[in-house]
Design a protein around this motif. Structure first.
Motif, PDB file in Angstrom:
ATOM      1  N   GLY A  32       0.847  -1.174   0.000  1.00 15.66           N
ATOM      2  CA  GLY A  32       0.000   0.000   0.000  1.00 15.66           C
ATOM      3  C   GLY A  32       0.886   1.228   0.000  1.00 15.66           C
ATOM      4  N   VAL A  33       0.283   2.381  -0.148  1.00 12.90           N
ATOM      5  CA  VAL A  33       1.028   3.635  -0.163  1.00 12.90           C
ATOM      6  C   VAL A  33       0.415   4.536   0.904  1.00 12.90           C
ATOM      7  CG1 VAL A  33       1.760   5.599  -1.552  1.00 12.90           C
ATOM      8  CG2 VAL A  33       1.438   3.367  -2.639  1.00 12.90           C
ATOM      9  N   ALA A  34       1.287   5.201   1.653  1.00 11.61           N
ATOM     10  CA  ALA A  34       0.826   6.082   2.716  1.00 11.61           C
ATOM     11  C   ALA A  34       1.640   7.371   2.694  1.00 11.61           C
ATOM     12  CB  ALA A  34       0.960   5.398   4.072  1.00 11.61           C
ATOM     13  N   VAL A  35       1.106   8.377   3.332  1.00  8.36           N
ATOM     14  CA  VAL A  35       1.824   9.625   3.558  1.00  8.36           C
ATOM     15  C   VAL A  35       1.935   9.790   5.064  1.00  8.36           C
ATOM     16  CG1 VAL A  35       1.639  12.137   3.424  1.00  8.36           C
ATOM     17  CG2 VAL A  35       1.181  10.745   1.402  1.00  8.36           C
ATOM     18  N   VAL A  36       3.151  10.060   5.529  1.00  5.01           N
ATOM     19  CA  VAL A  36       3.378  10.347   6.938  1.00  5.01           C
ATOM     20  C   VAL A  36       3.504  11.861   7.069  1.00  5.01           C
ATOM     21  CG1 VAL A  36       4.856   9.955   8.947  1.00  5.01           C
ATOM     22  CG2 VAL A  36       4.529   8.128   7.260  1.00  5.01           C
ATOM     23  N   THR A  37       2.839  12.420   8.067  1.00  3.63           N
ATOM     24  CA  THR A  37       2.819  13.876   8.250  1.00  3.63           C
ATOM     25  C   THR A  37       3.243  14.245   9.661  1.00  3.63           C
ATOM     26  OG1 THR A  37       0.505  13.853   8.938  1.00  3.63           O
ATOM     27  CG2 THR A  37       0.945  14.181   6.574  1.00  3.63           C
ATOM     28  N   THR A  38       3.730  15.458   9.799  1.00  7.24           N
ATOM     29  CA  THR A  38       4.019  16.036  11.105  1.00  7.24           C
ATOM     30  C   THR A  38       3.953  17.553  10.964  1.00  7.24           C
ATOM     31  OG1 THR A  38       5.459  15.922  13.061  1.00  7.24           O
ATOM     32  CG2 THR A  38       6.549  16.145  10.907  1.00  7.24           C
ATOM     33  N   VAL A  39       4.097  18.254  12.068  1.00  8.68           N
ATOM     34  CA  VAL A  39       4.143  19.711  12.032  1.00  8.68           C
ATOM     35  C   VAL A  39       5.249  20.163  12.973  1.00  8.68           C
ATOM     36  CG1 VAL A  39       2.350  19.994  13.814  1.00  8.68           C
ATOM     37  CG2 VAL A  39       2.804  21.853  12.186  1.00  8.68           C
ATOM     38  N   VAL A  49       5.437   7.136   1.859  1.00 10.71           N
ATOM     39  CA  VAL A  49       6.133   5.913   2.268  1.00 10.71           C
ATOM     40  C   VAL A  49       5.361   4.702   1.762  1.00 10.71           C
ATOM     41  CG1 VAL A  49       7.069   6.976   4.374  1.00 10.71           C
ATOM     42  CG2 VAL A  49       4.967   5.643   4.508  1.00 10.71           C
ATOM     43  N   ASN A  50       6.070   3.619   1.543  1.00 14.59           N
ATOM     44  CA  ASN A  50       5.382   2.341   1.346  1.00 14.59           C
ATOM     45  C   ASN A  50       5.900   1.309   2.325  1.00 14.59           C
ATOM     46  OD1 ASN A  50       7.779   1.665   0.105  1.00 14.59           O
ATOM     47  ND2 ASN A  50       6.848   0.890  -1.756  1.00 14.59           N
ATOM     48  N   ALA A  51       6.860   1.715   3.176  1.00  9.60           N
ATOM     49  CA  ALA A  51       7.339   0.851   4.249  1.00  9.60           C
ATOM     50  C   ALA A  51       6.607   1.255   5.531  1.00  9.60           C
ATOM     51  CB  ALA A  51       8.851   0.967   4.412  1.00  9.60           C
ATOM     52  N   PHE A  52       5.415   0.717   5.703  1.00  9.70           N
ATOM     53  CA  PHE A  52       4.571   0.978   6.869  1.00  9.70           C
ATOM     54  C   PHE A  52       3.879  -0.322   7.243  1.00  9.70           C
ATOM     55  CE2 PHE A  52       0.072   1.602   8.082  1.00  9.70           C
ATOM     56  CZ  PHE A  52       0.284   2.084   9.368  1.00  9.70           C
ATOM     57  N   THR A  53       3.816  -0.607   8.530  1.00 12.88           N
ATOM     58  CA  THR A  53       3.117  -1.810   8.965  1.00 12.88           C
ATOM     59  C   THR A  53       2.766  -1.724  10.444  1.00 12.88           C
ATOM     60  OG1 THR A  53       3.150  -4.242   8.870  1.00 12.88           O
ATOM     61  CG2 THR A  53       5.169  -3.173   9.604  1.00 12.88           C
ATOM     62  N   SER A  54       1.852  -2.582  10.852  1.00 11.86           N
ATOM     63  CA  SER A  54       1.560  -2.722  12.273  1.00 11.86           C
ATOM     64  C   SER A  54       2.698  -3.524  12.907  1.00 11.86           C
ATOM     65  CB  SER A  54       0.217  -3.425  12.489  1.00 11.86           C
ATOM     66  OG  SER A  54       0.256  -4.711  11.906  1.00 11.86           O
ATOM     67  N   VAL A  55       2.919  -3.302  14.203  1.00  8.35           N
ATOM     68  CA  VAL A  55       4.002  -3.975  14.914  1.00  8.35           C
ATOM     69  C   VAL A  55       3.468  -4.793  16.078  1.00  8.35           C
ATOM     70  CG1 VAL A  55       6.106  -3.611  16.286  1.00  8.35           C
ATOM     71  CG2 VAL A  55       5.690  -2.208  14.255  1.00  8.35           C
ATOM     72  N   SER A  56       2.549  -4.211  16.858  1.00  4.30           N
ATOM     73  CA  SER A  56       2.126  -4.864  18.095  1.00  4.30           C
ATOM     74  C   SER A  56       0.683  -4.481  18.433  1.00  4.30           C
ATOM     75  CB  SER A  56       3.058  -4.405  19.229  1.00  4.30           C
ATOM     76  OG  SER A  56       2.575  -4.806  20.491  1.00  4.30           O
ATOM     77  N   LEU A  57      -0.023  -5.427  19.042  1.00  5.68           N
ATOM     78  CA  LEU A  57      -1.368  -5.158  19.539  1.00  5.68           C
ATOM     79  C   LEU A  57      -1.363  -4.750  21.010  1.00  5.68           C
ATOM     80  CD1 LEU A  57      -3.400  -8.045  17.873  1.00  5.68           C
ATOM     81  CD2 LEU A  57      -3.451  -5.610  17.303  1.00  5.68           C
ATOM     82  N   ASP A  58      -0.298  -5.109  21.740  1.00  5.88           N
ATOM     83  CA  ASP A  58      -0.228  -4.783  23.161  1.00  5.88           C
ATOM     84  C   ASP A  58       1.198  -4.426  23.541  1.00  5.88           C
ATOM     85  OD1 ASP A  58      -0.843  -4.403  25.823  1.00  5.88           O
ATOM     86  OD2 ASP A  58      -0.894  -6.547  26.280  1.00  5.88           O
ATOM     87  N   PRO A  59       1.547  -3.141  23.516  1.00  5.01           N
ATOM     88  CA  PRO A  59       0.703  -1.990  23.211  1.00  5.01           C
ATOM     89  C   PRO A  59       0.504  -1.844  21.705  1.00  5.01           C
ATOM     90  CG  PRO A  59       2.940  -1.247  23.594  1.00  5.01           C
ATOM     91  CD  PRO A  59       2.926  -2.735  23.846  1.00  5.01           C
ATOM     92  N   LEU A  60      -0.437  -0.977  21.309  1.00 10.85           N
ATOM     93  CA  LEU A  60      -0.662  -0.713  19.896  1.00 10.85           C
ATOM     94  C   LEU A  60       0.535   0.063  19.340  1.00 10.85           C
ATOM     95  CD1 LEU A  60      -4.412   0.366  19.783  1.00 10.85           C
ATOM     96  CD2 LEU A  60      -3.428  -1.829  19.144  1.00 10.85           C
ATOM     97  N   LEU A  61       1.268  -0.562  18.393  1.00  9.74           N
ATOM     98  CA  LEU A  61       2.435   0.059  17.772  1.00  9.74           C
ATOM     99  C   LEU A  61       2.396  -0.153  16.267  1.00  9.74           C
ATOM    100  CD1 LEU A  61       5.272  -1.253  20.159  1.00  9.74           C
ATOM    101  CD2 LEU A  61       4.190   1.012  20.211  1.00  9.74           C
TER     102      LEU A  61
END
Length: 178
Positions: A32-39, A49-61
């Motif tokens: 998938g394709v995503a955009v990471v944002t900040t201010v 980015v296309n290097a994005f994924t879930s890592v953990s459910l406890d805690p949510l990462l």
């Protein structure tokens, strides 16, 4: 025929895979394709980015990877807050624009519908398929990139009917219907 791996000496003598072939091989994995944002200091920053994924459910990462030479890298690490906006097909132009190195920073999100994330105040693409707002939990150096792991602060699904923007084999793709 033996299935044992070669001895350490034989592995050391083998030629390392070249960068071109590596890009070709990993490009075969559809993402998938995503955009990471900040201010930072009132200025919105964004990066595709296309290097994005879930890592953990406890805690949510979750995590994304950022090129250490990109100006976004140091900015997102300094702010410690960010959002991941999962892109639909109709935001392909945003993906291409926000992946362009050296683009003008001021007003880079002006051509897209954006609102402020309720948990972080960072810009969020209003037409994203999904949004994950985060606080940086850990950063790991990994070659020429950093793996940025975020603690999930807020979640949203602003565009539940949209079709995902897919990247495969160096090109944008569509998911074929049934």
């Amino acid at each position: 025929m033996s299935t044992e791996p070669p001895c350490p000496e034989a592995r050391a003598l083998a030629a390392a895979p070249d960068t071109r072939l590596f890009r070709q091989v990993v490009g075969r994995f559809a993402t998938g394709v995503a955009v990471v944002t900040t201010v930072a200091d009132g200025v919105d920053h964004a990066m595709t980015v296309n290097a994005f994924t879930s890592v953990s459910l406890d805690p949510l990462l979750v995590m994304f990877c950022a090129d250490r030479t990109a100006r976004f890298h140091d900015t997102v690490l300094a702010t410690g807050i960010w959002a991941v906006c999962v892109l639909p097909e109709e935001l392909r132009a945003a993906s291409e624009h926000l992946a362009t190195p050296g683009r003008r920073l001021a007003g880079q999100l002006d051509r897209y519908r954006v609102h402020r994330g309720p948990a972080t105040g960072v810009p969020v693409l209003s037409d994203a398929l999904a949004v994950v707002e985060c606080r940086t939990h850990a950063v790991h150096e990994a070659g020429d990139h950093s793996i940025v792991v975020g603690e999930v602060l807020a979640l949203d699904v602003p565009n539940p009917e949209g079709e995902p923007l897919i990247f495969h084999d160096g090109r944008y793709r569509r998911i074929a219907g049934p």
